[in-house]
Design an enzyme around this catalytic site. Structure first.
Site, short mmCIF file in Angstrom:
data_model
loop_
_atom_site.label_atom_id
_atom_site.label_comp_id
_atom_site.label_asym_id
_atom_site.label_seq_id
_atom_site.Cartn_x
_atom_site.Cartn_y
_atom_site.Cartn_z
CB CYS A 11 -0.94 0.00 1.20
SG CYS A 11 -0.20 -0.67 2.71
CG HIS A 41 -0.82 4.04 4.48
ND1 HIS A 41 -1.45 3.65 5.63
CD2 HIS A 41 -0.26 2.92 3.96
CE1 HIS A 41 -1.28 2.34 5.79
NE2 HIS A 41 -0.56 1.87 4.79
O1 L14 Z 1 2.96 -5.87 2.35
O2 L14 Z 1 0.79 -3.74 8.69
O3 L14 Z 1 0.88 -5.73 1.83
O4 L14 Z 1 0.25 -2.00 7.55
C1 L14 Z 1 0.52 -4.07 4.00
C2 L14 Z 1 0.28 -3.41 5.27
C3 L14 Z 1 2.17 -5.61 5.12
C4 L14 Z 1 1.88 -4.95 6.43
C5 L14 Z 1 1.80 -5.62 2.65
C6 L14 Z 1 0.65 -3.16 7.62
C7 L14 Z 1 1.48 -5.12 3.98
C8 L14 Z 1 0.98 -3.86 6.39
#
Ligand code: L14
Length: 340
Positions: free
Chosen positions: A136, A249
Site C-alpha cells: 500500500c 496512509h
Molecule cells: O505488504 O501492517 O501488503 O500495515 C501491508 C500493510 C504488510 C503490512 C503488505 C501493515 C502489507 C501492512
C-alpha cells in the site's frame, strides 16, 4: 510459460479473504465500478465460513477455502495473507483462474508482474497466471513519483510514512478505537494487533525487522518501487511509522532529480497525472489529510515545494486510502486490464 487462456467477458470471480477488511472492500469496488461478473464466489478460512456477505444487494454464503474451491473460477482476488497465497494460488492457476494477489508472497518473483495501473499497466500482459498487487505505501508513492520521473530521472528518494491502522486489518482498526476509548477512561488495555499501544502514540515498526536494522515494510518500499518503475538505479531510504489514523496512509517524500525540475512543471505534471489529485494551496491551508480522505479513490498530493538543500530537490506530501487505492481498488484496476 505465459498464459493463453482468454478471460471471458463475464468472468466467475472468487474473492479469497472475503470477510476481511480488504476482501470486503474488493467486493464493494467490484460492485461500484460495475465489473462484469457472472458469479461471485466468496472464500474464507474455516473460521469465517458460513457467514453471509452481500454483493450487488444479494446475499452470498461464504465458503471455506480449499484446494478445490477454484473449479470454474476465471479470476481470483486474494487478500488473506502471504501464507494463504503461497498455499492456494497454485491451485487457482491450475484450475485456470488468473490470480491477483494482494499479499507480499509473489511480488518480487521475476515471473510475476507487480502492477500499479497508473504506472506500468502494460506489465499485466506478460503474466503467467499470477499478478501481484504492491504494498500500500509503495502504490501511493509511485503514483506520485511516476509523473515526476518522466520530467527528469529521479536519483534518490527519502520517504517517511505515517501509516494507518487498517494495514494491519479490521482487528487493528477495532483496537485503535477501543484502546482510545479505554485511554480516555484511564483504563489500560493490552495491545494485541500491534506490538505497543497505538492510541496517542506512533510506532516506528511495520512488519518484522530485517538483518540491516530496517523493517520489511521499508525494504518492500525500496525493492517494489524499483520494480514497478523499471528504475533499478533510484536510491530509496524509507522509514515506516504506524500512526493512530484509521485508513489513509500519508507520506513525506523528498525527491532528488538528475537535472532541474521547476516547481511549475512538477505541479503541472502531477495535476495531469492519472489517479492523482493536487490538493495544494497554502493560502487556503489546503493540503491532503489522512483523517479526512477515508473512502476516496485518488492519490492526493500537497505541500509541493523546492528542497534547496540539494541541487535538484522537491518535497511533497502524499495521502491515499490504504484499503482502496492501497489494496482493493488497485487490485480491481488490475483485474479490469485482464478483461477482453
Ligand atoms: O505488504 O501492517 O501488503 O500495515 C501491508 C500493510 C504488510 C503490512 C503488505 C501493515 C502489507 C501492512
Amino acid at each position: 510459460m505465459s498464459w493463453n487462456k482468454p478471460m471471458p467477458a463475464e468472468p466467475v470471480v472468487a474473492v479469497v479473504g472475503a470477510t476481511g477488511a480488504v476482501g470486503t472492500e474488493m467486493m464493494l469496488v467490484l460492485e461500484q465500478r460495475g465489473f462484469p461478473i457472472k458469479r461471485l464466489v466468496a472464500l474464507s478460512s474455516a473460521r469465517s465460513a458460513g457467514k453471509t456477505v452481500f454483493f450487488n444487494g444479494a446475499p452470498i454464503r461464504v465458503e471455506e477455502l480449499t484446494a478445490e474451491s477454484f473449479e470454474g473460477v476465471d479470476l481470483a482476488l486474494f487478500s488473506a495473507g502471504g501464507s494463504v497465497s503461497e498455499a492456494m494460488a497454485g491451485h487457482a492457476t491450475a484450475a485456470g483462474a488468473v490470480v491477483v494477489d494482494n499479499s507480499s508472497a509473489f511480488r518480487m518473483d521475476p515471473k510475476v508482474p507487480l502492477v500499479v495501473p497508473e504506472v506500468n499497466p502494460e506489465d499485466v500482459d506478460a503474466h503467467s497466471g499470477i499478478i501481484a498487487n504492491p504494498n500500500c505505501s509503495t502504490i501511493q508513492m509511485v503514483v506520485a513519483l511516476k509523473p515526476l520521473h518522466d520530467l527528469a530521472p529521479i536519483k534518490r528518494v527519502v520517504v517517511s510514512t505515517y501509516q494507518a491502522a487498517s494495514g494491519a486489518g479490521q482487528a487493528a482498526m477495532d483496537e485503535l478505537y477501543s484502546q482510545t476509548r479505554d485511554f480516555l477512561n484511564d483504563e489500560v488495555s493490552e495491545p494485541s494487533a500491534f506490538a505497543h499501544r497505538i492510541a496517542f502514540n506512533c510506532i516506528p515498526q511495520i512488519d518484522v525487522f530485517m538483518e540491516d536494522g530496517s523493517t520489511k515494510e521499508e525494504w518492500k518500499m525500496v525493492v517494489e518501487t524499483k520494480k514497478i518503475m523499471h528504475a533499478p538505479d533510484i536510491e530509496i531510504a524509507a522509514t515506516c511509522v504506524r500512526v493512530p489514523v484509521l485508513r489513509c496512509h500519508a507520506e513525506s517524500v523528498n525527491v532528488e532529480f538528475d537535472s532541474t525540475v521547476s516547481l511549475e512543471n512538477a505541479s503541472a505534471a502531477l495535476a495531469a497525472a492519472p489517479g492523482l489529485t493536487m490538493m495544494d494551496d497554502p493560502s487556503q491551508q489546503l493540503y491532503p489529510m489522512p483523517g479526512l480522505l477515508e473512502g476516496t479513490d485518488e492519490t492526493y498530493v500537497g505541500r509541493l515545494r523546492v528542497d534547496s538543500t540539494v541541487e535538484h530537490g522537491l518535497n511533497l506530501w502524499v495521502v491515499a486510502d490504504q484499503i482502496r487505492k492501497g489494496a482493493a481498488l488497485n487490485a480491481v484496476q488490475i483485474a479490469e486490464r485482464l478483461l477482453p
